[in-house]
Design a protein around this motif. Sequence first.
Motif, PDB file in Angstrom:
ATOM      1  N   VAL A   1      13.483   3.999  13.358  1.00 30.21           N
ATOM      2  CA  VAL A   1      12.173   4.342  13.883  1.00 30.21           C
ATOM      3  C   VAL A   1      11.261   4.465  12.680  1.00 30.21           C
ATOM      4  N   GLY A   2      10.078   3.912  12.781  1.00 35.50           N
ATOM      5  CA  GLY A   2       9.161   4.019  11.652  1.00 35.50           C
ATOM      6  C   GLY A   2       7.855   3.331  11.972  1.00 35.50           C
ATOM      7  N   THR A   3       6.938   3.407  11.053  1.00 30.99           N
ATOM      8  CA  THR A   3       5.666   2.729  11.264  1.00 30.99           C
ATOM      9  C   THR A   3       5.741   1.346  10.623  1.00 30.99           C
ATOM     10  N   ASP A   4       4.730   0.565  10.943  1.00 37.04           N
ATOM     11  CA  ASP A   4       4.669  -0.786  10.386  1.00 37.04           C
ATOM     12  C   ASP A   4       4.142  -0.691   8.959  1.00 37.04           C
ATOM     13  N   ASN A   5       5.056  -0.519   8.044  1.00 32.77           N
ATOM     14  CA  ASN A   5       4.678  -0.245   6.667  1.00 32.77           C
ATOM     15  C   ASN A   5       3.857  -1.370   6.046  1.00 32.77           C
ATOM     16  N   VAL A   6       4.242  -2.603   6.327  1.00 31.76           N
ATOM     17  CA  VAL A   6       3.540  -3.737   5.730  1.00 31.76           C
ATOM     18  C   VAL A   6       2.088  -3.785   6.202  1.00 31.76           C
ATOM     19  N   ALA A   7       1.933  -3.728   7.525  1.00 34.62           N
ATOM     20  CA  ALA A   7       0.577  -3.807   8.074  1.00 34.62           C
ATOM     21  C   ALA A   7      -0.262  -2.607   7.659  1.00 34.62           C
ATOM     22  N   GLY A   8       0.360  -1.448   7.654  1.00 38.29           N
ATOM     23  CA  GLY A   8      -0.376  -0.240   7.293  1.00 38.29           C
ATOM     24  C   GLY A   8      -0.885  -0.307   5.862  1.00 38.29           C
ATOM     25  N   ALA A   9       0.009  -0.673   4.966  1.00 37.78           N
ATOM     26  CA  ALA A   9      -0.382  -0.743   3.562  1.00 37.78           C
ATOM     27  C   ALA A   9      -1.437  -1.827   3.365  1.00 37.78           C
ATOM     28  N   ARG A  10      -1.239  -2.925   4.045  1.00 41.34           N
ATOM     29  CA  ARG A  10      -2.188  -4.022   3.898  1.00 41.34           C
ATOM     30  C   ARG A  10      -3.591  -3.613   4.340  1.00 41.34           C
ATOM     31  N   SER A  11      -3.677  -2.913   5.460  1.00 48.92           N
ATOM     32  CA  SER A  11      -5.002  -2.499   5.927  1.00 48.92           C
ATOM     33  C   SER A  11      -5.643  -1.532   4.943  1.00 48.92           C
ATOM     34  N   ALA A  12      -4.826  -0.716   4.307  1.00 50.53           N
ATOM     35  CA  ALA A  12      -5.370   0.232   3.329  1.00 50.53           C
ATOM     36  C   ALA A  12      -5.951  -0.518   2.131  1.00 50.53           C
ATOM     37  N   VAL A  13      -5.212  -1.497   1.657  1.00 55.91           N
ATOM     38  CA  VAL A  13      -5.659  -2.222   0.466  1.00 55.91           C
ATOM     39  C   VAL A  13      -6.858  -3.106   0.806  1.00 55.91           C
ATOM     40  N   GLU A  14      -6.835  -3.681   1.984  1.00 55.50           N
ATOM     41  CA  GLU A  14      -7.991  -4.495   2.394  1.00 55.50           C
ATOM     42  C   GLU A  14      -9.247  -3.636   2.496  1.00 55.50           C
ATOM     43  N   HIS A  15      -9.050  -2.437   2.948  1.00 52.42           N
ATOM     44  CA  HIS A  15     -10.182  -1.505   3.009  1.00 52.42           C
ATOM     45  C   HIS A  15     -10.738  -1.257   1.606  1.00 52.42           C
ATOM     46  N   LEU A  16      -9.874  -1.091   0.644  1.00 53.77           N
ATOM     47  CA  LEU A  16     -10.329  -0.861  -0.738  1.00 53.77           C
ATOM     48  C   LEU A  16     -11.095  -2.076  -1.256  1.00 53.77           C
ATOM     49  N   ILE A  17     -10.572  -3.252  -0.934  1.00 54.19           N
ATOM     50  CA  ILE A  17     -11.226  -4.478  -1.407  1.00 54.19           C
ATOM     51  C   ILE A  17     -12.609  -4.620  -0.768  1.00 54.19           C
ATOM     52  N   GLN A  18     -12.656  -4.345   0.520  1.00 57.02           N
ATOM     53  CA  GLN A  18     -13.950  -4.429   1.210  1.00 57.02           C
ATOM     54  C   GLN A  18     -14.956  -3.435   0.652  1.00 57.02           C
ATOM     55  N   ALA A  19     -14.415  -2.321   0.170  1.00 55.73           N
ATOM     56  CA  ALA A  19     -15.302  -1.311  -0.400  1.00 55.73           C
ATOM     57  C   ALA A  19     -15.722  -1.696  -1.818  1.00 55.73           C
ATOM     58  N   GLY A  20     -15.305  -2.888  -2.252  1.00 56.23           N
ATOM     59  CA  GLY A  20     -15.773  -3.382  -3.545  1.00 56.23           C
ATOM     60  C   GLY A  20     -14.846  -3.102  -4.717  1.00 56.23           C
ATOM     61  N   ARG A  21     -13.680  -2.610  -4.430  1.00 57.59           N
ATOM     62  CA  ARG A  21     -12.749  -2.322  -5.531  1.00 57.59           C
ATOM     63  C   ARG A  21     -12.074  -3.611  -5.966  1.00 57.59           C
ATOM     64  N   ARG A  22     -11.826  -3.745  -7.249  1.00 54.14           N
ATOM     65  CA  ARG A  22     -11.330  -5.013  -7.770  1.00 54.14           C
ATOM     66  C   ARG A  22     -10.008  -4.908  -8.525  1.00 54.14           C
ATOM     67  N   ARG A  23      -9.726  -3.743  -9.027  1.00 53.39           N
ATOM     68  CA  ARG A  23      -8.472  -3.576  -9.753  1.00 53.39           C
ATOM     69  C   ARG A  23      -7.723  -2.402  -9.124  1.00 53.39           C
TER      70      ARG A  23
END
Lengths: 335, 335
Positions: free
Chosen positions: A158-180
Amino acid sequence: MSDIARIAGVSASTVSRALAGSTLVAAAKRDEIRRLARERGYVINTTARNLRLQRTQSISVAIPLGHEAGQSLADPFLTEMIGHVADRITQRGYGMFLQKIVPPMDDWLPQLIGSHRSDGIIVIGQSTEHAVLEAAAEAYRPLVVWGGRLARQSYCTVGTDNVAGARSAVEHLIQAGRRRIVFLGDPAVPEIGLRYQGYLLAHERAAQQVVPAQVVPAHLTADTAYEAMRAFIGAAGGPGAAGAFDAVFGATDVIALSAVRAITAAGLSVPGDVAVVGYDDIVMASHANPPLSTVRQDVQRGAHMLVDLLFRRMEGEDTPSATMPADLVIRESSA
Amino acid sequence: MSDIARIAGVSASTVSRALAGSTLVAAAKRDEIRRLARERGYVINTTARNLRLQRTQSISVAIPLGHEAGQSLADPFLTEMIGHVADRITQRGYGMFLQKIVPPMDDWLPQLIGSHRSDGIIVIGQSTEHAVLEAAAEAYRPLVVWGGRLARQSYCTVGTDNVAGARSAVEHLIQAGRRRIVFLGDPAVPEIGLRYQGYLLAHERAAQQVVPAQVVPAHLTADTAYEAMRAFIGAAGGPGAAGAFDAVFGATDVIALSAVRAITAAGLSVPGDVAVVGYDDIVMASHANPPLSTVRQDVQRGAHMLVDLLFRRMEGEDTPSATMPADLVIRESSA
DNA sequence: CCCCACCTTGAGATCGATTGCGATGGCCAA
DNA sequence: TTGGCCATCGCAATCGATCTCAAGGTGGGG
């Protein structure tokens, strides 16, 4: 029990049946025996009962702490999980046997199974023990694991969708203009490895915009994560330096919160200089300063699913693994 | 075990001795039997072993939640305590049997004792169960309780000096110029009652400066405490109103943090309009916004004392109760 | 060569409950 | 009065280990 039997002038068999509420014993005598037992403070010996019945009315909860000898059960995520699991198990009328596993111990699971101490086993976190779980699951059914869903895995997780969850977090950072964006965590831990995959996926999708992925290994405790971050900041130089970074994705909230501490201690600001996102949404995340953006795992629901699936398995059903959604929660640390 | 015995061509007695490492069995045969047992995946049945040996190599940890049916084991203070207790018990080579007690259940303790499920019992929090503990302690020695030290109490407790801790917190508020300090909590709970005493003591000492003590009953969960505070604010009116208050002493950190939420939600500021101090110093307190002033209980040390005292009691020693200091930690919520 | 120790091993009792199966006694009908 | 049925109850086996006590085997000393 034989004492009670002698006092009541009956045999132990009758006492046993009376206390079990069997209709085989006359109602009057049954009540009489029960009253006597209560008066004398007699309680059925659970050990003997368990031996005879070959069941214990209790569940083992094992927590392997393979990647971090110093990690304690007092870890915020674990304690939340333990609390909710305990609630659910209690609610089912079962007891809960809590066991911390500190590898290297290759045969803890066969030991736990063979000891017949419990009617089923919940393992919280795969840690380094994937192979052990895999081996045990072949012959032992009532076993459920909280953790990442790996390829070709035969045990029930039992667990969460780790791949999708992490990906959405990082995509959010990128959208917020973060580059590194730095990944802070140890991908060797199965769940963390999946989150790292999500992190990489987001990077691939935005390859033109961001600099390549960068991992800073960090263990699962607050102190070691803090130290890892501190050392990395020292090596990277300040904002604008060659190795500069403007965001951190922490593999867990504990790691992310430690990163925040290290970053602010270095004179940088969150989210001004560095945005930070974690994973778990432990209670502390929303209370932190600044409130931590994170990927929410519904621990209570997860705990309930663990217990409910286990009970179905104890009844012989062969339940599949369950994956819950992991929802990005944006707070000030990455705003 | 008899299977192993048959395969090895010896009796069950010999297998038992071999696995126990007894020198009574020839070294060569002992190793042979052990190898065989490992190969076959044989594990000693704990239940049978416990029955025969009359000990279980495990400790029960019971958590009565009498004052709040909805209170969960997932409560931050409880989980921290459980985690540390579990660490210490594991370190001693014992297992931990976790049990949530939801009154009304008058005979849970005699039941737990009589079931012989564990070699000793730790109770976390007296809740409504003082009388039950008192009664059980007469006949049952291996019992240690986390909680307040009450007058004429015969069971062994571990806890902080609730009266002195609370008093120092309230005196700090008075020194900071606060004049109308609300006590948020339910004095009927033993530990909370002691903290209330400390609160009253501080008021008596500064009777000329402060308005009389004022209690707002609040249970131990975040939601109910929030609601109690919200209702009180509504009734009290804004700053400057007749019933206005300028400080809150929360009986626990969970309560205090809920108060902060309710206060800020009402448009007031912490500590500008209202200073807030809690009790416990849970991990979240220092991460809160603003960081919460509180009375620190060293949970880890307390957990270790609980376990260590229990083991001494299991060896027959009659240990006295232990009181640890409670240190005021001043953070921004009351600065 | 015999006997006595000592080293090993095994049989069986024990821990405290549950339960299949047989026994007992009461009651009713023939 | 007797046979049969049913409601109750007790005997004894059982769960799987540990440990006491006694017996078997071996070796050394007399």
